[in-house]
Design an enzyme around this catalytic site. Structure first.
Site, mmCIF file in Angstrom:
data_model
loop_
_atom_site.group_PDB
_atom_site.id
_atom_site.type_symbol
_atom_site.label_atom_id
_atom_site.label_comp_id
_atom_site.label_asym_id
_atom_site.label_seq_id
_atom_site.Cartn_x
_atom_site.Cartn_y
_atom_site.Cartn_z
ATOM 1 C CE LYS B 72 -76.306 -9.768 71.270
ATOM 2 N NZ LYS B 72 -76.963 -10.204 72.297
ATOM 3 C CB SER B 147 -74.513 -9.568 75.207
ATOM 4 O OG SER B 147 -75.824 -10.044 74.918
ATOM 5 C CB SER B 171 -78.686 -9.700 76.148
ATOM 6 O OG SER B 171 -77.719 -10.266 76.828
#
Lengths: 478, 480
Positions: B72, B147, B171
């Protein structure tokens, strides 16, 4: 209306650690800009703070010296505000649970009186970066960002320039004796902010306070505070109101000048630093920190005063820790306290200052100096010879007895030998003897001088004096 | 085709030299180029090729060596642009690797690049990246969830078998549900956060996606452990987490919250969940309903918003444009400089969160908002611990409806949030290990189930998840 000034002081002490408060970057002073930094010092995204144990130990020592209660669990908080010198956008500090609480120190005022100043708290935090503004450009040096600070916050127990000065001086002495800080106001390793307000004597209602910053010497503290008290007094006595301001001391103008008005207080939105879980300080760590402390000025004061030194002599000696430690060591080896003080703070210190060297670089051994002091004490050498010998010791490092035999400057202590010289002097100085008889003291000094001259300075002056007195008595009996 | 296989399958092929690391890297690159979900930020393919070519031999015990992965974009990666999908960090190239990246590299894994995310990890839909909306490969009209949207995308479309994400509210575990994946959030402190861009420190957890539970357990064995750069990382001994799966070391007592169960309106979800419960009972598990206080379920959302926004506001204060990120032209004062940088650098949604965070920390509000949220958090966790006094596992659906359609999303905040949408935050408040894995398919869309355990019992969470995997027979799902 009688006014009373109320003074409280915040001192930021830069701790003398190898690395920074929350990073392993070196905390070296005076290096090239932006070379002493690691990710956390410039808040690179993802970097995290790690508490420096060495800073914690130094803080414990200082807190102990300030007679504080020491916390057994360390907590850190964030003080949030934006400023170019604050890389993270917050400062890690100890707002709610300081490492030290409720301390006090004794101040020795010039009058000989003692004053107790209480201390609210001492807390660990990190220094900010240093800004430099040139023309229309600004530069930031992050070498200073993250250097450990201990902020010591006094209660408003002080009332004059002298008291404020003594307070800072005493704290400075303590932190430098502990080797916890360089304590140099001129370098910024010890900085103080002074809050001053005036109120009607006896009244409980406090006046509006002003804060003085940028004080770079102990003497400036006294001058700035005294000036500020007078400034506020004039305002109040002319029925005006003191405004809440931050002021700085201008050395050239010898007055405090406005830096900025204090408008509504900044809301720092404090909250617990979540990256640092509470740290339990085990008893052993605290015990070890306290029991490895250097001897403090206050302890020396008691001991030196027992030895017989007066306040002036003590203050002069304590000015430099390495000299104090040296003095202490020689006393333990049996040197006479007074003679040692005279030579150490006199010829030896002058020599060190002239050569910009430190006491540990002296060429002669401690025992040589002890021998030297006892030669003086036992009158085996006179003061003129003493100076000569000491100078030779300082430059060559030779032992005093070696110097004495090399130079042939040994003192004549044999009464019979001196008596011969005294007899010659008495026979050749009838006029002087008569003058002495008529009460002219200088005549006696003259006679002693003649004995010394004839003996080439080697006669023990005390024996010479005694013999002169008795011989002159005999002379008149004749 | 290898990249759609599991870590253990790829590993044994590498050991037997049926495939080489460079072949894996090339396959991964060509798959990346066909991405339809908007998964990517900066990639480092050349660096990956170089690393792959240097690998000569892979031993039996080197499970991760030679296998490509993505991280990420909120992990600091040496030499690879890291923006957390925010304009304020455009062009920022870190000088250090996050500790978890270092550990994976040391294990021989090959970093391929960075995946897109909701800006600064704030948001649950995967729609607020500076690179735009990420879509769900099962239905591109729907969100994949955030996210960690890009990381979910790369694992579910078979580009890599593993990708790093981060989990502050849900997330990783929510997108795992939407994308048919295993999403694991370890115990807080089990994996070092050094180098993970902080969103809400006390909730942030390095987390990740795989396509089966065994792979997830292997990864934790490599990335867990104390790190002297992160004071909140635990000094507890590391474990061989795969042993819990391979040796079936499991606890028996499973509980679920009555209030949550009764609020499930989707019949197919309820049915799938019921079926799972009865299968587990059939396998000898003791399953019971638990009465978790309703008012605390309603407190989850406001508590989460206040704590996370407050911490986020402070954690992101370093993003002022002075030290890194795009600077500002023609500012006449530092106030103007920072204001311009932050005004330009953050989206409106981020600013809204900062305002809430800042507001709740102001001295006149702190007691009523921030302090109260922390008290609420303590109550929430105390009650959760009471649950865990009687149960070994908390089992709940990971989502209660299909992922929303992008066209129907509303960025307005509901005044009456549904606690079902926020139930996974429980694991962040308590720091518990928590895993999402596929439960069922509804209208060809995957939907997950979540297992949460006691702190530091990460291994036991894997073992129950592995049992569930056998029941649902849903693992190694890939949507190409």
């Amino acid at each position: 209306m009688e006014l009373e000034s109320i003074i409280g002081i915040e001192i930021h002490v830069q701790l003398k650690t190898k690395t920074k408060m929350f990073s392993r970057a070196p905390s070296t002073f005076g290096e090239e800009s932006n070379t002493q930094i690691l990710p956390v010092d410039i808040a690179l995204p993802g970097s995290l703070p790690v508490v420096n144990k060495e800073a914690v130990i130094l803080a414990i020592k200082i807190c102990s010296a300030l007679n504080m209660e020491i916390a057994h669990t360390l907590y850190f908080d964030r003080k949030n505000y934006f400023y170019p010198d604050l890389p993270k956008g917050y400062q890690i500090t100890q707002q709610f649970n300081p490492i030290g609480k409720n301390g006090k120190i004794e101040l020795n005022l010039d009058s000989g009186e003692k004053l107790i100043c209480t201390i609210d708290n001492a807390h660990l935090e990190e220094d900010t970066a240093k800004q430099l503004h040139l023309d229309n450009m600004s530069f930031i040096n992050y070498n200073r960002a993250g250097i450990p600070l201990l902020e010591i916050v006094s209660n408003p127990d002080l009332h004059s320039g002298e008291e404020a000065m003594k307070y800072v001086e005493t704290i400075r002495e303590i932190v430098t004796y502990l080797n916890a800080s360089d304590g140099k106001m001129e370098d910024g390793s010890l900085r103080c902010d002074i809050n001053i307000s005036l109120k009607e004597k006896g009244s409980k209602k406090m006046g509006t306070k002003c804060e003085i910053k940028n004080l770079n010497s102990i003497q400036n503290i006294k001058d700035a505070v005294d000036f500020e008290i007078e400034r506020q007094k004039k305002i109040i006595l002319s029925s005006n109101k003191v405004e809440s301001e931050t002021r700085r001391y201008d050395e050239k103008l010898k007055q405090t000048v406005l830096l900025r008005k204090k408008t509504s207080a900044v809301d720092y939105k404090y909250f617990r630093e979540p990256n640092i879980v509470p740290i339990d300080l085990d008893d052993e760590l605290i015990y070890d920190a306290i029991h490895t402390m250097n001897k403090l000025p206050s302890q020396y004061r008691v001991e030196l005063s027992k030895l017989g030194l007066n306040n002036y002599e003590i203050n002069e000696l304590l000015r430099e820790q390495d000299i104090t430690i040296y003095y202490d060591e020689l006393i333990k080896r049996g040197a006479d306290y007074k003679i040692l003080w005279n030579f150490l703070l006199g010829d030896i210190k002058a020599y060190l200052n002239k050569n910009e060297s430190r006491i540990d670089s002296l060429k002669f051994s401690k025992n040589s100096l002890v021998t030297f002091v006892s030669l003086v004490k036992e009158n085996k050498i006179n003061s003129k010879q003493a100076k000569e010998i000491l100078e030779e010791m300082l430059t060559s490092g030779k032992k005093p007895d070696v110097i004495i035999s090399e130079k042939g400057i040994e003192q004549i202590n044999s009464s019979s030998e001196i008596e011969k010289i005294v007899d010659v002097v008495i026979n050749e100085n009838e006029n002087a003897i008569n003058e002495y008889k008529n009460g002219k003291d200088h005549a006696f000094s003259y006679l002693v001088g003649q004995v010394m001259k004839l003996s080439k300075g080697k006669a023990n002056p005390n024996i010479a004096k005694e013999l002169l007195i008795s011989k002159i008595g005999d002379y008149f009996k004749k | 085709m290898w990249m759609n296989k599991s870590i253990t399958e790829i590993h044994s092929a590498l050991v037997k030299k049926k495939v080489t690391p460079i072949e894996l890297v090339e396959e991964c690159i060509s798959l990346s180029e066909k991405d339809k979900c908007n998964c990517f930020e900066a990639c480092c393919f050349d660096q990956a090729r170089k690393q792959a070519k240097e690998i000569k031999e892979i031993k039996e015990e080197e499970i991760l060596k030679g296998i490509p992965f993505f991280a990420k974009d909120n992990f600091s990666t040496l030499g690879v642009e890291t923006t957390a999908s925010s304009n304020i960090l455009n062009g920022y190239i870190p000088i250090f690797d996050a500790s978890v990246i270092t550990k994976l590299k040391n294990a021989g894994m090959i970093l391929m690049g960075k995946t897109t995310m909701d800006e600064l990890a704030m948001g649950g839909n995967g729609t607020t990246s500076h690179k735009g909306v990420s879509t769900n490969p099962y239905d591109h009209k729907r969100i994949i969830g955030g996210s960690s949207c890009g990381s979910a995308g790369v694992v579910s479309t078979g580009i890599v078998p593993f990708a790093l994400g981060s989990d502050t509210g849900d997330s990783v575990r929510k997108p795992a549900s939407h994308a048919g994946l295993v999403g694991f959030k370890p115990t807080w402190g089990r994996v070092s956060r050094y180098g993970l861009l902080s969103f809400a420190t006390s909730l942030d957890t390095v987390s990740y996606f795989t396509r089966n539970v065994l792979d997830a357990s292997y990864i934790l064995s490599y990335i867990s452990g104390y790190d002297n750069k992160d004071m909140s990382s635990s000094t507890r001994k590391k474990e061989k987490y795969q042993d819990y799966v391979l040796k079936k070391k499991t606890f028996k007592k499973i509980g679920y919250f009555k209030e949550v169960y009764n609020s499930i309106t989707n019949k197919q979800i309820k049915e799938a969940f019921d079926n799972l419960l009865s299968s587990l009972k059939g396998k000898g598990y003791i399953v019971s309903e638990y009465d978790y206080p309703k008012e605390l379920l309603y407190a989850l959302y406001p508590t989460y918003m206040i704590i996370s926004c407050a911490e986020a506001n402070s954690n992101n204060a370093c993003l002022d444009g002075i030290k890194y990120g795009p600077g500002v032209e023609n500012a006449t004062s530092w106030v103007e400089y920072m204001t311009k940088a932050r005004t330009k650098g953050f989206s409106e949604l981020i600013k809204r969160r900062f305002v809430i965070g800042s507001f709740s920390l102001l001295s006149q509000n702190q007691e009523e908002m921030f302090t109260r949220a922390q008290k609420a958090r303590r109550l929430i966790v105390n009650e959760l611990n009471k649950f865990f006094d009687e149960h070994d596992y908390l089992l709940l659906p990971a989502a209660y409806s299909l992922p929303p359609k992008i066209s129907e999303l509303d960025t307005k905040w509901s005044s009456k949030p549904d606690f079902l949408d926020n139930i996974l935050t429980l694991g962040n408040f308590g720091g518990n290990p928590s895993i999402t894995l596929p439960l069922t398919f509804i209208n060809n869309m995957p939907l997950g189930v979540n297992v949460t355990g006691r702190i530091f019992e990460d291994g036991y969470v894997f073992s129950l998840a592995s049992e569930i995997e056998k029941i649902t027979k849903l693992s190694n799902l890939v949507k190409e």
